[in-house]
Each structure stands twice: as C-alpha cells, then as structure tokens.
Design a protein around this motif. Sequence first.
Motif, PDB file in Angstrom:
ATOM      1  N   THR A 148      -0.785   7.759  -9.664  1.00 28.60           N
ATOM      2  CA  THR A 148       0.354   6.833  -9.664  1.00 28.60           C
ATOM      3  C   THR A 148       0.551   6.213  -8.287  1.00 28.60           C
ATOM      4  OG1 THR A 148       1.427   8.171 -11.364  1.00 28.60           O
ATOM      5  CG2 THR A 148       2.820   6.633 -10.150  1.00 28.60           C
ATOM      6  N   LEU A 149       0.424   7.029  -7.226  1.00 28.02           N
ATOM      7  CA  LEU A 149       0.576   6.531  -5.866  1.00 28.02           C
ATOM      8  C   LEU A 149      -0.504   5.500  -5.536  1.00 28.02           C
ATOM      9  CD1 LEU A 149       1.907   6.649  -3.057  1.00 28.02           C
ATOM     10  CD2 LEU A 149       0.434   8.614  -2.539  1.00 28.02           C
ATOM     11  N   GLY A 150      -1.731   5.745  -6.010  1.00 32.42           N
ATOM     12  CA  GLY A 150      -2.810   4.793  -5.752  1.00 32.42           C
ATOM     13  C   GLY A 150      -2.494   3.420  -6.312  1.00 32.42           C
ATOM     14  N   VAL A 151      -1.956   3.369  -7.541  1.00 33.28           N
ATOM     15  CA  VAL A 151      -1.570   2.087  -8.139  1.00 33.28           C
ATOM     16  C   VAL A 151      -0.512   1.396  -7.282  1.00 33.28           C
ATOM     17  CG1 VAL A 151      -0.503   0.986 -10.144  1.00 33.28           C
ATOM     18  CG2 VAL A 151      -2.147   2.850 -10.476  1.00 33.28           C
ATOM     19  N   ARG A 159      -1.901  -2.437   0.048  1.00 28.50           N
ATOM     20  CA  ARG A 159      -2.588  -1.445   0.891  1.00 28.50           C
ATOM     21  C   ARG A 159      -3.781  -0.892   0.108  1.00 28.50           C
ATOM     22  NH1 ARG A 159       2.953   1.668   2.960  1.00 28.50           N
ATOM     23  NH2 ARG A 159       4.092  -0.238   3.478  1.00 28.50           N
ATOM     24  N   THR A 160      -4.756  -1.755  -0.071  1.00 31.02           N
ATOM     25  CA  THR A 160      -5.858  -1.447  -0.980  1.00 31.02           C
ATOM     26  C   THR A 160      -6.670  -0.244  -0.520  1.00 31.02           C
ATOM     27  OG1 THR A 160      -5.969  -3.779  -1.593  1.00 31.02           O
ATOM     28  CG2 THR A 160      -7.902  -2.430  -2.076  1.00 31.02           C
ATOM     29  N   ARG A 161      -7.006  -0.192   0.765  1.00 29.31           N
ATOM     30  CA  ARG A 161      -7.843   0.908   1.261  1.00 29.31           C
ATOM     31  C   ARG A 161      -7.145   2.253   1.053  1.00 29.31           C
ATOM     32  NH1 ARG A 161      -9.676   0.243   7.292  1.00 29.31           N
ATOM     33  NH2 ARG A 161     -10.666  -1.574   6.352  1.00 29.31           N
ATOM     34  N   GLN A 162      -5.841   2.318   1.374  1.00 30.35           N
ATOM     35  CA  GLN A 162      -5.105   3.569   1.178  1.00 30.35           C
ATOM     36  C   GLN A 162      -5.017   3.931  -0.299  1.00 30.35           C
ATOM     37  OE1 GLN A 162      -1.275   3.683   3.231  1.00 30.35           O
ATOM     38  NE2 GLN A 162      -2.029   2.179   4.714  1.00 30.35           N
ATOM     39  N   LEU A 218      -2.928 -13.727   0.919  1.00 28.17           N
ATOM     40  CA  LEU A 218      -2.487 -12.465   0.325  1.00 28.17           C
ATOM     41  C   LEU A 218      -3.643 -11.733  -0.358  1.00 28.17           C
ATOM     42  CD1 LEU A 218       0.992 -13.388  -1.219  1.00 28.17           C
ATOM     43  CD2 LEU A 218       0.557 -11.850   0.692  1.00 28.17           C
ATOM     44  N   PHE A 219      -4.434 -12.473  -1.139  1.00 26.89           N
ATOM     45  CA  PHE A 219      -5.558 -11.831  -1.826  1.00 26.89           C
ATOM     46  C   PHE A 219      -6.563 -11.258  -0.831  1.00 26.89           C
ATOM     47  CE2 PHE A 219      -4.653 -14.808  -5.553  1.00 26.89           C
ATOM     48  CZ  PHE A 219      -4.112 -13.804  -6.332  1.00 26.89           C
ATOM     49  N   ALA A 220      -6.801 -11.993   0.251  1.00 29.30           N
ATOM     50  CA  ALA A 220      -7.751 -11.498   1.258  1.00 29.30           C
ATOM     51  C   ALA A 220      -7.224 -10.211   1.885  1.00 29.30           C
ATOM     52  CB  ALA A 220      -7.977 -12.568   2.325  1.00 29.30           C
ATOM     53  N   GLY A 221      -5.922 -10.176   2.213  1.00 30.71           N
ATOM     54  CA  GLY A 221      -5.338  -8.975   2.796  1.00 30.71           C
ATOM     55  C   GLY A 221      -5.336  -7.802   1.839  1.00 30.71           C
ATOM     56  N   GLN A 222      -5.291  -8.095   0.537  1.00 29.80           N
ATOM     57  CA  GLN A 222      -5.295  -7.037  -0.483  1.00 29.80           C
ATOM     58  C   GLN A 222      -6.720  -6.638  -0.888  1.00 29.80           C
ATOM     59  OE1 GLN A 222      -3.044  -9.057  -3.497  1.00 29.80           O
ATOM     60  NE2 GLN A 222      -1.123  -8.963  -2.343  1.00 29.80           N
ATOM     61  N   ARG A 223      -7.726  -7.257  -0.258  1.00 29.51           N
ATOM     62  CA  ARG A 223      -9.146  -6.997  -0.572  1.00 29.51           C
ATOM     63  C   ARG A 223      -9.454  -7.292  -2.044  1.00 29.51           C
ATOM     64  NH1 ARG A 223     -11.760  -3.527   3.276  1.00 29.51           N
ATOM     65  NH2 ARG A 223     -10.380  -3.126   5.061  1.00 29.51           N
ATOM     66  N   ARG A 224      -8.906  -8.387  -2.545  1.00 29.03           N
ATOM     67  CA  ARG A 224      -9.091  -8.773  -3.950  1.00 29.03           C
ATOM     68  C   ARG A 224      -9.986 -10.016  -3.990  1.00 29.03           C
ATOM     69  NH1 ARG A 224      -3.213  -9.102  -6.452  1.00 29.03           N
ATOM     70  NH2 ARG A 224      -4.330  -8.984  -8.432  1.00 29.03           N
ATOM     71  N   THR A 225     -11.266  -9.804  -3.801  1.00 30.98           N
ATOM     72  CA  THR A 225     -12.217 -10.905  -3.639  1.00 30.98           C
ATOM     73  C   THR A 225     -12.280 -11.794  -4.874  1.00 30.98           C
ATOM     74  OG1 THR A 225     -13.517  -9.414  -2.261  1.00 30.98           O
ATOM     75  CG2 THR A 225     -14.562 -11.460  -2.934  1.00 30.98           C
ATOM     76  N   TRP A 226     -12.255 -11.189  -6.075  1.00 28.43           N
ATOM     77  CA  TRP A 226     -12.310 -11.975  -7.318  1.00 28.43           C
ATOM     78  C   TRP A 226     -11.154 -12.964  -7.361  1.00 28.43           C
ATOM     79  CZ3 TRP A 226      -9.421 -12.867 -11.742  1.00 28.43           C
ATOM     80  CH2 TRP A 226     -10.114 -13.291 -12.882  1.00 28.43           C
TER      81      TRP A 226
END
Length: 854
Positions: free
Chosen positions: A72-75, A82-85, A291-299
Amino acid sequence: MVFAAPNEALARAREVLATGCSPLHASVAHQVIGIWQRDFGDLRIALHHLRRARDLAARADSAEREADVLGTLGVALVHAGRTRQGLAAFDRGVARGTGHTRARVRYRRAYVWWVLGHHREALEDVRRAIPVLRQADDVIWTARALTLRATVHLALGAVERADADFTAAEALWETTGQEHDKADAVESRGLAAFRSGDVPAALRLLDEAEERYAKLGTPTFMLNIRRCEVLMAAGLAPEALAEADAAIAVLDGMGGQSTRKAELLLAAARAARLAGDPHTAIARAAVAVRLFAGQRRTWWETHARLVLIEARVAAGRCSGRLVADAAAVAERLASFGAPAAPEASLLAGRIALALGWTADAERHLAVAARSRHSGPPLARMTGWAAQALRARAAGSARGVLEACRRGLDVLDDHRMTLGASELRARATEQGAELAALAQRASVAGGGPRRLLVWSERWRATVLSAPPTRPPADPALLSGLTAFREIAARAEAARWEGRPIPALEREQRRLEREVRSRTLHIRGDAPGDGHRFDVARLLARLGGTLLVELAVLDGRVQVLLCGRGRVRRFEGGLLAEAEVEAEHVQAGLRRLAHPGAEGRLPVVEAAGRRLEELLLGPAAACLGPGPVVVVPPARLHRVPWALLPSLRERVVSVSPSASSWLRARETEPPRGGGQVLVRGPGLATGGAEVPEVADRYPEARVLEEEDARVPRVLRELDGAALAHIAAHGTFRADSPMFSSLRMADGPLIVHDFERLDRSPYRIILSSCDTARLASVGADELLGLVTALLPLGTAGVVASSAPVNDAAVVPLMLALHKGLGAGLSLAEALRDARAALPGDALHQATGWAFTAFGAA
C-alpha cells in the motif's frame, strides 16, 4: 470495507485507534486511514499513516502484515511522485511476504507499473498474482487483478483480451459487496466501450460510474480523465478542457495524487489543442512533461511530449527540430506498443512536408499510413490522412481523392454509430483535414463539377439521416417535462423581478441530465451513402440556379449550378465576409426599433460589400430565375435578400445541394392539415394568427392553455403546414436547447427530434428562429436543421431580431401567396414587395429567409 463503504471504514478505523489496541490492529487501522487519504483525500496525510502502519507491523513482528502495508505504501509513494522510493517499498514487500500476501503485493506493483506506463512489467506481475489469488479463493483480489490486466490490455490496444478479462471480473464483482470496486468496473467497461469505438455506450457507462461514486461520496479523478478522452473523441473538446481544469482545482485543493494531476494536465493539454487554443495546450503539456519526468513515467512523458509538439505546430511553429522531436516521440511510442505511434509519425511527416523535406516526409508518412487498415476508426483515419499527404507530395490528385474518400468513409461509419445529431455534427471536425485536402486536389486536378462533388461530400452531413429516436425512455421524457416546468418558473420569476439563482441551478442540472441521456443513444440509421449526382441536380434545377459557396484556404469559391453546367468563380475572403455579416446583423437589430431609419443606408451599403465578397463576378451571371444559395455553415446568418442582386428575386437557402434535392423530392403528407400555434408573451399577441386562421377553415388553432408542448407536438406531427407565432430563443452555449416559448414552457430542439414526421411546411414568425450554431467541419445545429431530416421540405424563419408589429403584415401577405399556390420562397418575395417602404418594414422582410424547396 475501505472500498465497499469508504467513509464507514474510515470511522471504524478511527474507533479502533481510540480504544488503545494492539500494534497489529493499530497497523490495520492506520493502513485503512492511509488508503482512504491516498485515494480520496490528502496524500501527505496518507503517507504519514502508512509509514505508521509499517512501523507498527514491524513492532508486531508480523512479516505478512508488514509486506501488505509496504504494498500500500509503495502505491502511495508512486502517486506522490516518489517513484524510486515506491518501487523500493515493493521490492521489500515481495521479499517479506509469502503466498497469498505476496500475490496481493504483486498485484499492487502491477498497478503501479501500469501507472508508470511499464505495461509489460505490469502484465508479468499480474500474471504471477492471478493463479495464487484464485487458488486462495480470494474473489475480491482476483477480480481486481483481472480488471487491472484488462486495463493494461486496453493501453496496448488489445481490446478483445480486455473484454474477456472485464467480463470475468464483472461476474466476480456481482458476488461481492465491494461498491467502490463495482463502480470502478463500470468505469472500466466504459473505457473498453470507447476503445472499441462505441462512444454512446462509453458516455452512458461513465455517467453510471459517476452516479455510483457519488453515492459513496468519493472523488472521481480517474473517471474525469477517461471521460475527457471520450468527450474529445466525440468532438466536445471545450467540455473536456473544462472538466479537466475543474478536476485539477479540486485535486490541488485536497493535496491529492501528483500522478493524477499530471494525467489531468495531459488531458487538459489535448483538449485545449483540439479546442483551438494552442497556447493553453502548450502551457498544460509543458507542466505535464515535467511532472511525468520527475515521476519516472516515461510512457506518459512521451505522450505528453507528443501533445506539446502538436500544440507548438498549431501555434504556427515549424522547424527541423520539431520534425526530429516528433520522429523521436513516434519511435519511442512504437517501442512501447502505444496506439498513438501512428499519430506521431503523421505529425513528423506533416511538419516535414511543410518544410519541403519530401524524402523525410515520405518516410514518416509511410509508417503512419500502415494504420489505415486496422484498429479503431480514428486510428484508421490517421492512416488515411497520412496516405493522402503521401499522394499529394507525389503529385497524384487521384491518390489524394481516393485516400480522402476512404478516410471519410471510415468516419461516416463511425458517426452513424452516434444517435445524437449533436454528436454526429461535432464528430465531423475529425474529417476536416481530409475534406480540405480533397477540395484542393479537386481544384488543382479537376473542374468545377469535381469541386462541387467534394464540397457536397462534407457539407451538412448530419442532415443525411434523421437522429435516432430512443425507443421509449421514460427517464428522458420525465427529464424533458421537469426541465420545461423549471424553465417556465424561472421565466415567470424573471419577468416579476424575483431572484432566480436556485431555479437557474436546477434548470442547468436538468439540461445536463437531458443532454446526457440524449448523447447515450446509439445510432441505428444508415446514411445516404453520399452518392451525390451532379447530373441529377442539374436536371432537377430546371430554370433555377443553385449557388454553392465552398471555402478553400480561407477564400470563397462560388459554384454556379444550372442550365446544364457548373461554373466556378472566386469570391473574397471568408473572414472579411463574416465581419461584414456581423455588421449587417447589428444594423438589423437597430432597425427593428422605430426611430433608427438613419441606419438603413449603412445596412444597404454593408449588403453591397457582402455581395462583392460572397458572389464576386458571379453576381453578374445569375440570370433572371429563382436562386438557391448553399452557404458554408459560418455564413448561415447572412440575410440573403439584402444582397442587391438577390433583393427582387425568389431566393431560398439550403444547408447543402443534397438537402435541397431531398426537399425538392419530398411529397406532402396525405391528409395533412394546417396547424396554427400562438405562444404567450408576444407584443402583438400573435395578431396574425386569427387572420391566418380565416384562410384555413379546417386549421387547428392552438393558443392559451391549448398551446402546451405535448399537444403542440401531437398536432405538428405529419401536418402539411404549421405556423408558429412564439418567442424564439437561440442558445449559442447549447444549441439543442434553442426554443420556442409555449404556454407550459420551452419547446426545444430535442422535442422536435421526437416527431415521426415534422410538418411539410413550417413558418416561424418570431425573432432568431433561424439562428444556428456552426459546429464540426461544416455543420449546423438549431431549430431549422432539426426539422429538415424529419420530413420538412420548407421553412420560413428569421435570423435576426424583428419588430413584432411589422411581422404581422409580412405573415398575412406570405399566407396570401401560399393560398395562391406559390412556394414559400415565391410567397416571401411577394410579401416583402407588399410591405410599406419604410426602414422598419424593409428590415423585417430582409430578416426572414426561406429554407428548403417547398
């Protein structure tokens, strides 16, 4: 419980914490509060509770509990950007959990992979989770996993696989009490319907999901994003932009998920671009990219970059750098298996063509053109647009016309799945580029006849078939009745000077409800196949001349059709004609009031300038006979009788040559009588109606309490002639709610569309009844165009405010001509000539137009 009854679950969790419970139970309670805040509240508060839940699970020395919380915390961490965490939390959760718990963690990680746009990873995790969940007989989590897998399949364009998973999940949900999950399942089915090309079903299911969420009191940001996508495909981009911006404001106000904010910004950017606001699109897309770049959401970032490039091109930018950027986006989207890849290749090819880089353009367009044979309708249209541009670059007019024909056929098939005339009209915007390419190719490689054929191919197509009538929808009829009652109460309060904000709010709510139900209707009527035959038109015209105005690259092209041939002349700029038409409208508004005689020469001079712009040298070639004018949608408000060369003529207007042909060949109904309607509140009291009634001894006269909408509609159905004297109101913001005022409230366009057959001839003797909204590629929405597909062959209506007293003699003279056997256009010409010669009466005569061919 947090997804079955969210607010009750939150209250119970707080009760548990208030009792001084064990670390194990406290961990569950904090997790529940964290889930509630993550999905429905403040993400910062969610992270606090979920970290507390994780620490309490560790204190309880429960590895399974800790693994579940880490999922749940990962989601939550990923939604916070904070994608990496977040991914690190999942790795720990998978390592700590076993069996059933690990499968739940894998499901959550699969969801996060989907959020991040890593679809293959998502499928792998959910593939490994589903068998374990099934073996444990965990119905709820199995249904969630199947729903997620279906959603990932949709993102990859695998609609059939998605349907199978959605069907299996829905069967499981029916055995549970998970109300939020059930609402999510309905929402997902709406997305699946959209991906398969069924826009009405998608809108219906998304509206149903919203009602379910509302009962639970939970926000609907994912639904907002999906509905924006459907609205854009339906040609309702301004509404999509408003919805996305409103959702962003709510999300910001509650400190919600940054992942959802980025997705909403992307939806807003796409909507702004489609709504013709490239600068807003650039601003929204640029923030989404960051925002997407900071979230590591390449798609997602790649999709946002595509919209950013499209918006920059729409704003007038064109450079080799943009070609390279679009090509890179196309390549990356193709590597993801994203359905938007052909769109990016088309964009790269279009920019390269504008720069004259034919070799580069051919390379990119060839890739985009591959999508023309498969996939949903809009994807195939992208492919045919690319093929048309390839043919144009190669100098093949025949190739351009063939590609445009095939692409527009695809769109026609798609439009006819839409039951609502509003959606059919607005959807034509998606074919505007193909229509323009075909018209250019017609001028370059063919004669006036070919340009006429292609002008007709994409003009007023919404009138090619009646709107689909719902079988018997009690809810829609009830909504129309309630709307009418509230609108009447609001109008009465307005006249009495009483405050009406509450009534206006309720009226807007009922309008939304009626419109929503109308947009849900699926089309069931085929079009006419667009087999426009020039020879048939010329034979039918006889001594009449049809003047069709096409617009090519902003300039009016005049096509004179008659006497066995089609000739082409060039007029002025459309933009200048529109400005002049507005000046004329302003002048007619002034002349509708006594004492404005000094404006008459100004209006007449504007009429002369309009003629130069719209007819040019063709004005000298009209000959002596009747004239039918077929203007583009954006010129529907021109009072054609004001133009000097048309002033003394029999002149009528038609949305298209095809519409005129249908009207010309429409037979009057057998046994149809005359219906005369007098609505309330007219300055003259509808004074012409009693005198007109004397001309028709068998006429049914509806006035006072008899002039109520249900009775009026019954009498109008199948009538030979209808005359309605009632206040008209045009709604530019919502043209399908344009209305005529009856004793019990407004008679709106939606009401007319329920007629089996509208009157053969209809005369609307009040202000603004011929005002129409120009939408889509070249379509019109309003009272007049609602009548034409339903059996009406001729209409007389006003495109400007008129003086009620001056209307009376005009209408009496008009009916005198009809009694002598004249057509509507002939009778209107003679009625104008019979009026007094003062400015007030002249302006009244010019304001009325005959539409159709009866």
